[in-house]
Design a protein around this motif. Structure first.
Motif, PDB file in Angstrom:
ATOM      1  N   VAL A 106       4.455 -62.067 -37.635  1.00 19.53           N
ATOM      2  CA  VAL A 106       4.057 -60.687 -37.376  1.00 19.53           C
ATOM      3  C   VAL A 106       4.993 -59.727 -38.112  1.00 19.53           C
ATOM      4  O   VAL A 106       6.204 -59.755 -37.888  1.00 19.53           O
ATOM      5  N   TRP A 113       8.392 -63.856 -35.682  1.00 23.41           N
ATOM      6  CA  TRP A 113       8.336 -62.496 -35.135  1.00 23.41           C
ATOM      7  C   TRP A 113       9.721 -61.888 -35.192  1.00 23.41           C
ATOM      8  O   TRP A 113      10.721 -62.591 -35.360  1.00 23.41           O
ATOM      9  N   ASN A 163       3.650 -59.378 -30.567  1.00 22.85           N
ATOM     10  CA  ASN A 163       4.004 -58.322 -31.518  1.00 22.85           C
ATOM     11  C   ASN A 163       5.168 -57.496 -30.983  1.00 22.85           C
ATOM     12  O   ASN A 163       5.005 -56.646 -30.126  1.00 22.85           O
ATOM     13  N   ASN A 191      -2.679 -57.897 -37.378  1.00 21.07           N
ATOM     14  CA  ASN A 191      -1.901 -57.531 -36.197  1.00 21.07           C
ATOM     15  C   ASN A 191      -2.027 -56.052 -35.871  1.00 21.07           C
ATOM     16  O   ASN A 191      -1.876 -55.198 -36.749  1.00 21.07           O
TER      17      ASN A 191
END
Length: 630
Positions: free
Chosen positions: A191, A227, A519, A131
């Motif tokens: 992430v 996330w 992200n 990422n």
């Protein structure tokens, strides 16, 4: 007279020859079959070949990079990171179990041509996640790295790389190498969240917090988080977990010490598409899908809007607003939340759950424009338009402007005459900004049954265009010129690799930032009800965003969006010319052809950079030409 005629013929011949720029500024023999061409937001063309990737800067005589390390790449193996100069190249799917399949990842900077990270060079045998984190400009990698002792080579690891310095910042193991006991799965499930003081990694065992030097800080048993996002203080963190059936989302809240701040997690139906932390609470938009089921018991394809207490996670609204479709526009304002539905409809809700509009506003489907104007909120859909009072939802125009549902609608504001102009289904409507009175200013008939998709004011005149047509009208609607350039063939457009990218749309793409689910350590959600016709504002926002990152590549991208777009005064059209299929550059004010580029191909594949003013043309299956359109 005879001599004058000869001179005139010579001048005409010279001018005609000057218009035809058939010699490319640069040509590039890539040495392998070209499968796909992609124009990046930074103006570099990326060609995918049978050998790998090639980057072309039209100002340089040779490619700025050739990446053949992984061989030929499938389209899904190349990811262009939004709002950045980075490409992530992937081969092999990451496995949760070590040693199953080797995976390879690489990160390229297409502006400099550098390979910043290559998993093979750093001995990564498996990659779980890879990422890029903006604006920190870091790369976070997790997986199995085959270095160190026997046990270390089998233990999941996380590494953080500095993309500007192109070096490793720090790395650490997710489990103690050689730990005795029942094997635990420490694969990374989502992430990681990079904060100023530490890093949180979502794993199959729970959330793990590590210092920037890799020291253990705390852990939780909250598993499967996809996330995360933190508030501005970085003291409160929200984690989002997609449920096992993939249809719902659980929201967890934890403190920066790992303590669970909500007694229970909060479950919302659907997949979260927008999440905003506000002083009054948490705004959540989630999208539900039937998955294609036609059963009467199936979930409806629509969005849900919830407003949660930041302290407890409880719903602050007694009754959620009905959407009856997907949320297409979502704006937080001083007095509440304004939203527009793709299937039609606009409403506004106060932070305490009260409807601010007297009743939901009915609109046509596909709300193309929602923007601020001096008179209120202007909206334009595929079949109607109006201005409404943002406080009450009352119509400013006596009745909506309605027209036949059109695949393309163009509009602009004529400041000299204080009127809105909307072109739909071949008719230009003029709406008085004060009274809302509507006049049919003109009818335009574009060849090939096209409708105008672009409209602007030019020195008091009205310019409209589509793919093959362009026209200029005076302020009374009388045609000054209409130019039509026949499309080479229908099949040609099926082969065009992208066609023309509008400068405004590129700026909008750069300023929109990352949607929820991506992200969340990146740029914050774009939430600005822009002023109508304020395209320069989007370009400036993009330029400022790139300039905020202390990296030379981002500075170059910032300068690109400060420049005047090549299409400001001209339009580029692919057409059939006397000498073959080609691209013409036509002046918007005069309708005159300023340049012709003949492409020796009846079905050309090409890309046009509207900002930089270049044409990239696939001349052969291995060769690309770059032409200047300036």
């Amino acid at each position: 007279m005879r001599y004058k005629l000869i001179i005139c013929l010579l001048i005409s011949s010279i001018l005609l020859h000057a218009q035809k720029a058939e010699t490319p500024q640069n040509s590039y023999d890539l040495g392998a079959k070209i499968n796909e061409m992609t124009l990046t937001v930074g103006g570099v063309l990326i060609a995918a070949t049978n050998d790998g990737l090639v980057g072309i800067d039209p100002n340089k005589t040779t490619p700025i990079f050739t990446f053949n390390n992984f061989g030929q790449l499938k389209p899904e193996e190349t990811e262009f990171i939004p709002n950045s100069p980075y490409i992530v190249v992937s081969q092999g799917a990451g496995s949760k179990l070590a040693g199953i399949t080797k995976t390879k990842r690489a990160v390229l900077n297409y502006i400099t041509g550098d390979v910043i990270f290559n998993s093979e060079d750093d001995s990564w045998n498996q990659i779980y996640t890879c990422n890029i984190v903006l604006p920190q400009n870091k790369l976070i990698v997790s997986g199995i790295q085959k270095i160190g002792s026997k046990h270390e080579k089998m233990t999941p690891k996380v590494a953080v790389y500095d993309l500007s310095a192109q070096k490793l910042d720090y790395s650490f193991f997710l489990d103690k190498p050689g730990r005795v006991g029942i094997a635990k799965d420490f694969s990374v499930t989502g992430v990681p969240l990079l904060l100023n003081e530490f890093l949180i990694i979502p794993t199959a065992q729970g959330l793990l917090a590590k210092s920037h030097t890799g020291e253990d800080l705390w852990s939780t048993k909250i598993k499967g988080v996809n996330w995360m996002v933190a508030d501005e203080t970085e003291k409160e963190i929200y984690g989002f977990e997609t449920t096992s059936n993939g249809k719902n989302t659980r929201i967890h809240k934890i403190g920066n010490n790992g303590a669970e701040l909500w007694k229970d997690d909060r479950k919302v139906q659907g997949i979260v598409s927008n999440f905003q932390i506000l002083p009054q609470g948490l705004a959540v938009v989630s999208d539900k899908s039937s998955g294609g089921s036609t059963s009467v018991l199936a979930t409806k394809n629509e969005s849900e809007i919830a407003f949660l207490s930041a302290s407890s996670g409880e719903d602050l609204w007694d009754k959620a607003p009905k959407t009856k479709g997907y949320v297409q526009h979502f704006y937080v304002q001083d007095d509440g939340i304004l939203f527009g539905i793709q299937q039609g409809g606009i409403n506004k809700i106060s932070f305490d759950g009260k409807t601010l509009f007297k009743k939901p506003l009915k609109t046509g489907e596909n709300i193309m424009v929602m923007a601020q104007s001096p008179q209120g909120l202007i909206y334009i859909t595929g079949s109607d338009a109006n201005i409404v009072d943002l406080k009450t939802g009352d119509q400013v125009w006596k009745k909506p402007l309605k027209y036949k549902n059109s695949v393309a609608v163009a509009s602009t504001f004529d400041a000299d005459n204080n009127r809105y102009l909307i072109a739909a289904d071949g008719t230009i409507y003029a709406i008085d900004a004060n009274s809302g009175d509507v006049d049919e200013l003109a009818n335009t008939k574009f060849d090939e049954k096209e409708f105008a998709n672009s409209m602007e004011m030019r020195n008091g005149n009205i310019f409209l265009s589509a793919s093959q047509n362009m026209t200029l009208l005076d302020n009374n609607g009388k045609a000054i010129y209409h130019e039509y350039y026949k499309s080479p063939s229908k099949s040609t457009f099926m082969k065009v690799a992208g066609g023309v990218l509008a400068a405004a749309s590129m700026a909008a793409a750069a300023s929109t930032a990352l949607a929820a689910g991506a992200n969340k350590t990146g740029f914050g959600s774009y939430n600005d009800l822009s002023n109508y016709n304020d395209y320069g504002k989007d370009a400036k926002r993009a330029s400022d965003m790139f300039a905020s990152i202390a990296d030379a590549s981002f500075k170059m991208m910032s300068q690109r969006f400060k420049a005047t777009a090549a299409t400001e005064n001209a339009q580029f059209i692919l057409t059939k010319l006397n000498d073959g299929v080609g691209l013409v550059k036509v002046n918007k004010d005069s309708g005159k052809v300023e340049k012709e580029i003949i492409l020796q191909n009846k079905k050309p594949e090409y890309q046009v950079d509207d900002i930089g003013g270049y044409l990239f043309y696939k001349a052969t299956d291995k060769t690309i030409y770059a032409y200047s359109l300036k």
